[in-house]
Design a protein around this motif. Structure first.
Motif, mmCIF file in Angstrom:
data_model
loop_
_atom_site.group_PDB
_atom_site.id
_atom_site.type_symbol
_atom_site.label_atom_id
_atom_site.label_comp_id
_atom_site.label_asym_id
_atom_site.label_seq_id
_atom_site.Cartn_x
_atom_site.Cartn_y
_atom_site.Cartn_z
ATOM 1 N N ARG A 63 4.207 5.784 -4.717
ATOM 2 C CA ARG A 63 4.319 4.977 -3.496
ATOM 3 C C ARG A 63 5.042 3.670 -3.772
ATOM 4 N NH1 ARG A 63 1.485 0.831 -1.983
ATOM 5 N NH2 ARG A 63 -0.296 1.247 -3.358
ATOM 6 N N GLN B 19 0.391 1.415 1.518
ATOM 7 C CA GLN B 19 -0.529 2.524 1.758
ATOM 8 C C GLN B 19 -0.520 2.922 3.229
ATOM 9 O OE1 GLN B 19 -4.366 1.329 0.273
ATOM 10 N NE2 GLN B 19 -3.868 1.938 -1.820
ATOM 11 N N VAL C 109 2.466 5.260 4.118
ATOM 12 C CA VAL C 109 2.284 6.644 3.679
ATOM 13 C C VAL C 109 1.211 7.324 4.528
ATOM 14 C CG1 VAL C 109 1.700 8.163 1.749
ATOM 15 C CG2 VAL C 109 3.034 6.082 1.338
ATOM 16 N N LYS D 101 2.542 8.440 7.821
ATOM 17 C CA LYS D 101 3.392 9.636 7.687
ATOM 18 C C LYS D 101 2.562 10.897 7.474
ATOM 19 C CE LYS D 101 7.544 7.718 7.630
ATOM 20 N NZ LYS D 101 8.611 8.035 8.549
ATOM 21 N N TYR E 217 -6.298 7.131 2.529
ATOM 22 C CA TYR E 217 -5.234 7.225 1.543
ATOM 23 C C TYR E 217 -5.539 6.331 0.330
ATOM 24 C CZ TYR E 217 -0.824 7.262 -0.830
ATOM 25 O OH TYR E 217 0.137 7.388 -1.804
ATOM 26 N N ILE F 120 1.066 15.590 0.942
ATOM 27 C CA ILE F 120 1.393 14.542 -0.033
ATOM 28 C C ILE F 120 2.487 15.032 -0.983
ATOM 29 C CG2 ILE F 120 0.496 13.169 -1.959
ATOM 30 C CD1 ILE F 120 -2.244 13.204 -0.454
ATOM 31 N N PHE G 179 5.746 15.024 0.871
ATOM 32 C CA PHE G 179 6.185 13.653 1.111
ATOM 33 C C PHE G 179 6.833 13.046 -0.131
ATOM 34 C CE2 PHE G 179 5.522 9.062 1.125
ATOM 35 C CZ PHE G 179 6.148 8.724 2.319
ATOM 36 N N TYR G 180 6.183 13.219 -1.284
ATOM 37 C CA TYR G 180 6.692 12.625 -2.522
ATOM 38 C C TYR G 180 7.645 13.542 -3.294
ATOM 39 C CZ TYR G 180 3.397 8.734 -2.187
ATOM 40 O OH TYR G 180 2.718 7.609 -1.786
ATOM 41 N N SER H 292 10.892 11.110 -7.117
ATOM 42 C CA SER H 292 10.359 9.989 -6.344
ATOM 43 C C SER H 292 11.272 8.759 -6.395
ATOM 44 C CB SER H 292 8.966 9.613 -6.840
ATOM 45 O OG SER H 292 9.037 9.032 -8.118
#
Length: 98
Positions: free
Chosen positions: A5, A12, A15, A18, A26, A44, A47-48, A74
């Motif tokens: 992140r 936080q 994220v 999202k 989170y 997750i 996303f990453y 990332s």
């Protein structure tokens, strides 16, 4: 997850929004106070751009390469390019060193 992140300069709450969860939930994931369910874990990972094995710190045959792959995914694209160029330069140097 915190490193992923912060590498993206996200809060936080960014994220969490999202992922469709609260920032406190989170935050608990990052602090290992709570574990995500499978559906959230998958979100997750997407996303990453990392595998569940990477997030769960599951040892793999490739060891550091699996971790490196997740880290690279990332990173900002410009930084990914720099790492790629460095790796090519290092490989060239090692294979042509006399």
């Amino acid at each position: 997850m915190k490193a992923l992140r912060t590498d993206l300069d996200l809060k936080q709450s960014d994220v969490a929004q999202k992922l469709g969860i609260s920032a406190s939930v989170y935050g608990n994931y990052e602090q290992d106070k709570r574990s995500p369910d499978y559906k959230t874990l998958a979100k997750i990972c997407v996303f990453y751009h990392v595998s569940a094995d990477y997030l769960l710190d599951v040892p793999t045959e490739n060891g550091c390469f699996s971790s490196l792959s997740g880290t690279l995914r990332s990173m900002h694209p410009a930084d990914q390019q720099r790492v790629s160029e460095y790796a090519e330069m290092l490989y060239f140097y090692r294979t042509h060193k006399k």
